[in-house]
Each structure stands twice: as C-alpha cells, then as structure tokens.
Motif scaffolding. Structure first.
Motif, short mmCIF file in Angstrom:
data_model
loop_
_atom_site.label_atom_id
_atom_site.label_comp_id
_atom_site.label_asym_id
_atom_site.label_seq_id
_atom_site.Cartn_x
_atom_site.Cartn_y
_atom_site.Cartn_z
N VAL A 3 -3.11 8.47 7.33
CA VAL A 3 -4.29 7.63 7.07
C VAL A 3 -4.47 6.62 8.20
O VAL A 3 -5.58 6.40 8.68
CB VAL A 3 -4.16 6.92 5.69
CG1 VAL A 3 -5.23 5.84 5.52
CG2 VAL A 3 -4.25 7.93 4.56
N GLU A 4 -3.36 6.02 8.64
CA GLU A 4 -3.44 5.04 9.74
C GLU A 4 -3.96 5.71 11.02
O GLU A 4 -4.84 5.16 11.69
CB GLU A 4 -2.06 4.42 9.99
CG GLU A 4 -2.08 3.25 10.93
CD GLU A 4 -2.74 2.02 10.35
OE1 GLU A 4 -3.33 1.25 11.14
OE2 GLU A 4 -2.69 1.80 9.13
N LEU A 35 -8.57 3.40 2.83
CA LEU A 35 -8.47 4.00 4.16
C LEU A 35 -8.32 3.00 5.29
O LEU A 35 -7.96 3.38 6.41
CB LEU A 35 -9.71 4.86 4.43
CG LEU A 35 -9.98 5.98 3.43
CD1 LEU A 35 -11.30 6.66 3.75
CD2 LEU A 35 -8.83 6.96 3.42
N ALA A 58 -5.76 8.35 11.23
CA ALA A 58 -7.16 8.74 11.03
C ALA A 58 -8.10 7.61 11.41
O ALA A 58 -9.26 7.85 11.78
CB ALA A 58 -7.39 9.16 9.58
N GLN A 59 -7.62 6.38 11.36
CA GLN A 59 -8.44 5.24 11.73
C GLN A 59 -8.83 5.28 13.21
O GLN A 59 -9.80 4.64 13.61
CB GLN A 59 -7.72 3.93 11.40
CG GLN A 59 -7.56 3.72 9.91
CD GLN A 59 -6.66 2.56 9.56
OE1 GLN A 59 -6.09 1.91 10.43
NE2 GLN A 59 -6.50 2.31 8.28
N TYR A 91 0.85 -1.19 0.00
CA TYR A 91 0.00 0.00 0.00
C TYR A 91 0.89 1.25 0.00
O TYR A 91 0.67 2.19 -0.78
CB TYR A 91 -0.92 -0.02 1.23
CG TYR A 91 -1.70 1.26 1.45
CD1 TYR A 91 -2.90 1.48 0.80
CD2 TYR A 91 -1.24 2.24 2.32
CE1 TYR A 91 -3.63 2.64 1.00
CE2 TYR A 91 -1.96 3.41 2.53
CZ TYR A 91 -3.15 3.61 1.88
OH TYR A 91 -3.86 4.76 2.08
N PHE A 146 2.04 10.38 4.61
CA PHE A 146 0.65 10.23 4.18
C PHE A 146 0.07 8.93 4.73
O PHE A 146 -1.05 8.92 5.27
CB PHE A 146 0.55 10.25 2.65
CG PHE A 146 -0.84 10.03 2.14
CD1 PHE A 146 -1.73 11.09 2.04
CD2 PHE A 146 -1.28 8.76 1.79
CE1 PHE A 146 -3.03 10.88 1.59
CE2 PHE A 146 -2.58 8.54 1.35
CZ PHE A 146 -3.45 9.61 1.24
N CYS A 147 0.81 7.84 4.62
CA CYS A 147 0.34 6.55 5.14
C CYS A 147 0.12 6.61 6.65
O CYS A 147 -0.87 6.08 7.16
CB CYS A 147 1.34 5.45 4.80
SG CYS A 147 1.45 5.07 3.04
N PRO A 181 -12.78 6.48 8.92
CA PRO A 181 -12.51 5.49 7.86
C PRO A 181 -13.35 4.21 8.00
O PRO A 181 -13.78 3.65 7.00
CB PRO A 181 -11.02 5.19 8.02
CG PRO A 181 -10.45 6.43 8.61
CD PRO A 181 -11.53 6.91 9.56
#
Length: 138
Positions: free
Chosen positions: A71-72, A94, A74-75, A40, A67-68, A80
């Motif tokens: 996103v992680e 996501l 944000a979980q 990913y 960025f990764c 997400p």
C-alpha cells in the motif's frame, strides 16, 4: 477456536483504531505520525487473522507487513492520492504520499502482536488435553 478469533479480531482492530484516534487528539507531531502508521499495521494484522483465523503467527505478521508495504509503495503511483481526494475512507486506508520512514514503522506495529499471538498459541496448546502425553499407571 477459529470462531473466537473471528469475533476478537474486529474488536482488536477497533481498539487499535480508537488508540490511533486518541493519539491524534492529544498530539500533532511525530507520535501522531508514527503511532498511526504502526497502529494501521496492527489493524491489518487483525484483518489477516479475521480472514484466516488459523494462520500461524509469523506468516500472519509477514502478510500484514507486506500488505502495508505494498500500500505504501502504491502511493508512488499517485492513484491512492487521487482516490483520497475523493474519499475520506480511501485517505485513511490508502494514504496520500509515500514516506519511506513508514516502511520501518509497519513492522513495529506488527511484531509485538506476532509475539503475543505466539505466546497465546503456545500456552493454549500446552493446556489442551490433546497436547499432554498420556498417563502411564503401571
């Protein structure tokens, strides 16, 4: 040069995706989980270079990794997960649940590409006529 990078990066992303899907078919354990996370991140790296084809290797790798991580993290909000419940695409892009181990696997997917990017860039510059010193015939 930038045009060539823009053409190659979607191909690279599709190769990373294909490899991730192939691994999902043959394994349902740790290899599946962690290779998927790393691949990913590799796809995100390809996306960064698609958007900014002249970006240097280290900044491109750092941007993809950060960025990764975002996103992680944000979980942790649950957003997400809610989006993933409605869309397979959101689930793939996501994720659903925060996993701190994933934070370590993202750089694993990006670091080899940063090295490869640096090697290719260095060789290309060395081979370019503009990079060579002028011949001096006395």
């Amino acid at each position: 040069m930038a045009g060539r990078v823009r053409l190659l990066m979607p191909v690279a992303a599709l190769l990373f995706l294909g490899l991730a899907l192939l691994i999902r078919v043959v394994d349902d354990g740790a290899l599946r989980q962690y290779s998927g996370t790393a691949l990913y991140a590799s796809m995100i790296w390809a996306g960064v270079l698609f958007l900014w084809p002249r970006m240097a290797p280290v900044p491109a790798g750092m941007l993809a990794t950060v960025f990764c991580w975002l996103v992680e993290c944000a979980q942790l909000t649950g957003v997400p997960a809610a989006l993933s419940a409605r869309s397979v695409v959101a689930r793939l892009a996501l994720g659903v649940q925060f996993d701190p181990v994933d934070l370590a696997w993202y750089p694993v997917g990006v670091a080899p590409l940063v090295v490869l990017h640096h090697v290719v860039r260095t060789r290309r510059r060395a081979a370019s006529p503009a990079a060579r010193p002028p011949d001096t015939h006395l």
